[in-house]
Scaffold this active site. Structure first.
Site, PDB file in Angstrom:
ATOM      1  CB  VAL A 191      -0.982  -0.074   1.207  1.00 38.22           C
ATOM      2  CG1 VAL A 191      -1.772   1.414   1.119  1.00 38.22           C
ATOM      3  CG2 VAL A 191      -1.901  -1.280   1.161  1.00 38.22           C
ATOM      4  N   PRO A 192       1.054   2.150  -1.156  1.00 38.00           N
ATOM      5  CG  PRO A 192       0.796   2.705  -3.365  1.00 38.00           C
ATOM      6  CD  PRO A 192       0.017   1.620  -2.168  1.00 38.00           C
ATOM      7  CB  CYS A 193       2.162   5.467   2.569  1.00 37.23           C
ATOM      8  SG  CYS A 193       3.479   4.130   3.363  1.00 37.23           S
ATOM      9  CG  HIS A 194       6.555   4.568  -1.789  1.00 36.77           C
ATOM     10  ND1 HIS A 194       5.942   3.320  -1.527  1.00 36.77           N
ATOM     11  CD2 HIS A 194       6.687   4.703  -3.206  1.00 36.77           C
ATOM     12  CE1 HIS A 194       5.677   2.828  -2.688  1.00 36.77           C
ATOM     13  NE2 HIS A 194       6.342   3.514  -3.558  1.00 36.77           N
TER      14      HIS A 194
END
Length: 228
Positions: A191-194
């Site tokens: 889950v790409p919070c970056h």
């Protein structure tokens, strides 16, 4: 049929396909062997006919350091950066407390096999999207709503501002709350919070450290690769 039951059937078939044949024994024996392996990894049913909670974990070497991957019968439940022994042990204690059972190291578990494969392919530049069942037990409410929108709506190689992501879930003034949700993300990378950045072009914060965020954005072609 319940999604968990379908997942278990898939695991059973995959496990049966991986087991080496035993001379003199037919498909029925192979199926029983597969069932035994799956039960050891997904847990057994209790007296009410419900599966007992089961959490398995392993550590995977990546270009940003060791990642702890943990999974339940529902799917991948936790990803932890910088999983040295001390960080790993603390994360596992916290995970066991949250889920009510002791995580078991099981790098060969069918529950982890696809997650390991896809994470390794991502860091090798061979995969842009994760297609994994996810267990959202460690997130709830607004945080989970934002994280689900992030996972579904911000693809590889793109970024979104905190305020813009807040607007996507109908809370345009909640940029700060989105930042809190990103910091609580139990499934980073997958889950790409970056990919969530500041609206003025700043990189923003990151639970795994800014250097890790830069490396992930560079891997996806958003930032240039570091020279050193």
């Amino acid at each position: 049929m319940h999604r968990v039951e379908l997942h278990h059937q898939k695991l059973l078939l995959e496990t049966a396909g991986r087991l080496s044949p035993v001379r003199g024994w037919g498909p029925r024996f192979a199926a029983l062997r597969a069932l035994s392996v799956v039960r050891r990894t997904v847990g057994r049913m209790n007296s009410d006919g419900q599966y007992e909670q089961r959490v398995v974990w392993t550590v995977v070497a990546t270009g940003i350091g060791p990642l702890l991957l943990a999974a339940t019968r529902e799917g991948l439940v936790n990803v932890v950066f910088h999983a040295t022994d001390a960080v790993r042990d603390k994360a596992l204690d916290r995970l066991g407390s949250r889920l009510g059972c002791e995580p078991v190291e099981a790098p060969g578990s069918p529950l982890l096999a696809e997650a390991i494969h896809q994470v390794e392919a991502y860091f090798a530049g061979e995969r842009h999207d994760f297609e994994l069942p996810l267990d959202w037990s460690l997130s709830s409410g607004f945080n989970q709503q934002v994280l689900r929108e992030l996972a579904a709506g911000v693809p590889y190689g793109s970024v979104v501002g905190y305020g813009s992501l807040a607007g996507r879930v109908g809370q345009p003034g909640a940029a700060q709350a989105v930042g809190v949700a990103m910091g609580s993300n139990p499934l980073p990378v997958v889950v790409p919070c970056h990919r969530v950045v500041e609206s003025d072009g700043g990189i923003g914060g990151f639970g795994g450290g800014l250097e890790t965020k830069r490396k992930l954005l560079a891997l996806e072609g958003i930032l240039p690769e570091p020279l050193f």
